[in-house]
Each structure stands twice: as structure tokens, then as C-alpha cells.
Design a protein around this motif. Structure first.
Motif: not given
Length: 378
Positions: A12-13, A16, A19, A57, A283, A291, A294
Motif C-alpha cells: 500500500r505504501l 501511494l 501514484i 517517492c 497502513f 484501496d 494502492l
């Protein structure tokens, strides 16, 4: 169940981060500005933070690559993991200097861009050797690179040569009079240290969830506090000190947050990795419901990276030729903006959302294809 949550949190991280990375690259092609968004003398808060949020990022992407390497090692062993890291790293470097460099330019311009994928690839090759050392030795390697590398800033004077630049100085280096050359955007120090820290972080990720989450929170908070102290005193940690701005307190805040990325300063890493660890803990606590985007992006980071640049570039070219007749560009010897062009945050965010939808569809197809391949192998 703990292991499942742990893997979800990492994916999930990473999703993110991907994105946000797309936001930065959409900005490069769809809405480049005639000033650097970090330039406090010219920017606006909106442009500044649109750029600043994407600073998360690279540090988190490389940190999580190290963590994933540790977790994979628990399944396959050190010897197999060392071989995987070396070969995977070499593959990434080859991709950077071929497909990815071409995607940024979509031309026969003989310039090789050495960016984040190159930094990840070389860091993996280095990590392939480091994993055979005890953790304390890996920690010393990481500490030396991350904490001490700003001592090298004073050496960045004149032509230090490609070998030095590839380690600690962002610059363009011609290789031949015909125009062949390399632009070192991501010097390897301290990125190799960041991946080593991510590998050590993997030790926490196999601990009991309560203990792990406490360590993530306290370490994340400590990074932020150390950043605030070091930045406030302007003593060490970034080559450009902050200063009070004539444009007002908001721009003084922007000056405070304006940090060196090429290479990333100690303060840059503290204020990106610190919040990143807090996000990783968050998370873990929040159930992975709703999600799927993600998780999807986080499972296929390389596929996303390889397709997102040419897709963004081609769509931006089509839009620019339809709107202004030619493409604005920051990638030549001098920035170029066609007559009538104006940078637009609205255009940037609309393009970003639209392209993310397209990339989601591509990644969804790729995910289904990979699942079918795994079923066939069984």
C-alpha cells in the motif's frame, strides 16, 4: 495474519509512492513551469507543495526495495538472494540506459539519463554483497552514507569527473564530440545507504506487530524532530540554508522546507523517511479495504514504471500539438515553451487523474495475466 498485514502495508505504501511519482512526471510533460517549483523567489505555495509532496517517492521506493529484499531472503536464503539482487540490479541498470532513457526523450538524442532506476539497480548490486555482513556492519555503511555524505558537498567544485559525479554530484557529462553523454540525475551516495537501511528495517517487519509498530512510530517521530532541530539551526545536513523571505512568512516556511535532492541531503531523507515510517505503521493498522488501487500499483512497481513514462510522454505530445502546435520541454539545453503556453495546475491534476485511470487498467490487465501464469505453473 500478521504477515499478511505486513505485506499489505508495504504494498500500500509503495502504491501511494507510485501514484505521487506519476504526479511529478505528469508535471514534467503536461505542465512544466518556466521556474523551478522549489525556487522560493519565483514559485507559489501551490506549485511548491505539488513538487514537494513527490519528494517522498524516491526515498520510500528505495527504502522499501531494501525491506522487500530482506523479506524475500527469509524465504530463499542469503545465497539465492544475493544472486537475485545482483542479476535484478544489473537488469534495472540496463533498462535505465535503454528503454527508460528513450521513453523520456522519444528521440534519437544520444543522452543517457541515470535516474532512480539506475540508483536502485546499483544499490541492489551493492546490497548483494552487503547482506553477507553482520547487521552492525551494514548499519555503519548506511550511517556513513546518509549522515556523513554532506561533508562531501564542499568538494562539488569544478569538473570532478564522471566517476565522482556518479557517486555524489548531479551533472551532465559528454562522452563524445558527436553528442553522446550521460546525465547523472541520481548520484549513488546516499541511495545505497538508504537501501541498506531498508534491508535492516526488514528485521522489524518480522517482529510482533505491537513491537514493530512502536518502533516505526518512534523512529518516524525521531526523524522529524531531528530534522526540525538541524534545519532550525542551519548547522549541518543540507547545502543550502533556509532564510527569512521578503515575500512573507509563508515563503519563509517554503525556504525552510526547500531541501537538496540531487543528491538527497541528510535533512531531505529525514523529512521523507520519517513520515514514510509513520505511513507504514498507519497502513498496518487500517484494514486494506477499498484501496485496491494502492495494492495493485504496489504489487507491480516495475511494470508501472516502464509503461507510465511513454504513456505520459505520448499523451502530452498529442495534447501539446493539438493545443499549441508543439511541445514545451525542459529536457533540452534550454527550456522551451511554445507561444501561448502557460503552466496550469488544473491541467496538471486533470491529466494526472486521467492517466492514473489508464494506468490502473493496464496494471489490472497485467495483474490478471500474472495470476493466470502462476495458476498454469501450479
Amino acid at each position: 495474519m500478521v504477515a499478511s498485514q505486513r505485506l499489505y502495508s508495504i504494498d500500500r505504501l509503495r502504491g501511494l509512492v507510485i501514484i505521487l511519482m506519476a504526479l511529478d512526471h505528469v508535471r514534467d510533460f503536461f505542465s512544466p513551469t518556466p521556474f523551478w517549483p522549489e525556487d522560493v523567489s519565483q514559485t507559489t505555495p501551490e506549485w511548491f507543495f505539488t513538487r514537494w509532496i513527490t519528494h517522498l517517492c524516491a526515498p520510500l521506493f528505495i527504502l522499501l526495495a531494501g525491506t522487500s529484499a530482506f523479506l524475500r531472503e527469509q524465504k530463499v536464503g542469503k545465497i539465492a538472494m544475493s544472486h537475485y539482487l545482483a542479476t535484478r540490479g544489473l537488469m534495472l541498470v540496463i533498462l535505465e540506459v535503454t528503454i527508460i532513457s528513450f521513453s523520456w526523450q522519444l528521440s534519437t538524442t544520444p543522452i543517457v539519463f541515470l535516474q532512480v532506476i539506475w540508483a536502485i539497480g546499483v544499490s541492489m548490486i551493492v546490497l548483494a554483497a552487503l547482506i553477507h555482513l553482520p547487521n552492525w556492519a551494514i548499519a555503519i555503511f548506511a550511517f556513513g552514507q546518509i549522515v556523513l555524505h554532506n561533508l562531501l558537498d564542499q568538494l562539488n567544485q569544478g569538473d570532478m569527473g564522471f566517476a565522482y559525479a556518479s557517486l555524489h554530484f548531479s551533472a551532465y557529462f559528454p562522452w563524445h564530440s558527436s553528442g553522446w553523454g550521460a546525465f547523472v540525475a541520481y548520484p549513488l551516495i546516499p541511495w545505497m545507504g538508504v537501501m541498506a537501511v531498508g534491508y535492516l528495517l526488514g528485521n522489524w517487519m518480522i517482529q510482533a506487530s505491537n513491537e514493530r509498530q512502536k518502533k516505526l512510530v518512534w523512529t518516524g517521530v525521531a526523524c522529524i524532530v531531528i530534522f526540525l532541530i538541524l534545519r532550525a539551526v542551519n548547522l549541518y545536513g543540507d547545502p543550502v540554508p533556509w532564510s527569512e523571505q521578503e515575500r512573507g512568512p509563508v515563503y519563509t516556511l517554503l525556504s525552510f522546507l526547500n531541501l537538496a535532492k540531487y543528491p538527497p541531503s541528510l535533512l531531505y531523507l529525514l523529512i521523507t523517511i520519517g513520515p514514510g515510517l509513520l505511513l507504514l505503521r498507519w497502513f498496518e493498522k487500517v484494514p486494506p479495504v477499498g484501496d485496491s488501487v494502492l495494492l495493485l500499483f504496489g504489487r507491480h512497481p516495475l511494470f508501472f514504471y516502464l509503461i507510465h513514462i511513454p504513456i505520459i510522454h505520448l499523451l502530452a505530445m498529442a495534447y501539446a500539438h493539438f493545443t499549441w502546435g508543439e511541445m514545451p520541454s525542459l529536457f533540452g539545453a534550454q527550456p522551451y515553451f511554445p507561444p501561448g503556453y502557460e503552466a496550469s495546475l488544473l491541467r496538471l491534476y486533470l491529466a494526472w487523474i486521467s492517466i492514473l485511470i489508464l494506468l490502473w487498467a493496464a496494471c489490472h490487465y497485467w495483474d490478471q495475466y500474472q495470476q493466470k501464469k502462476r495458476l498454469v505453473r501450479r
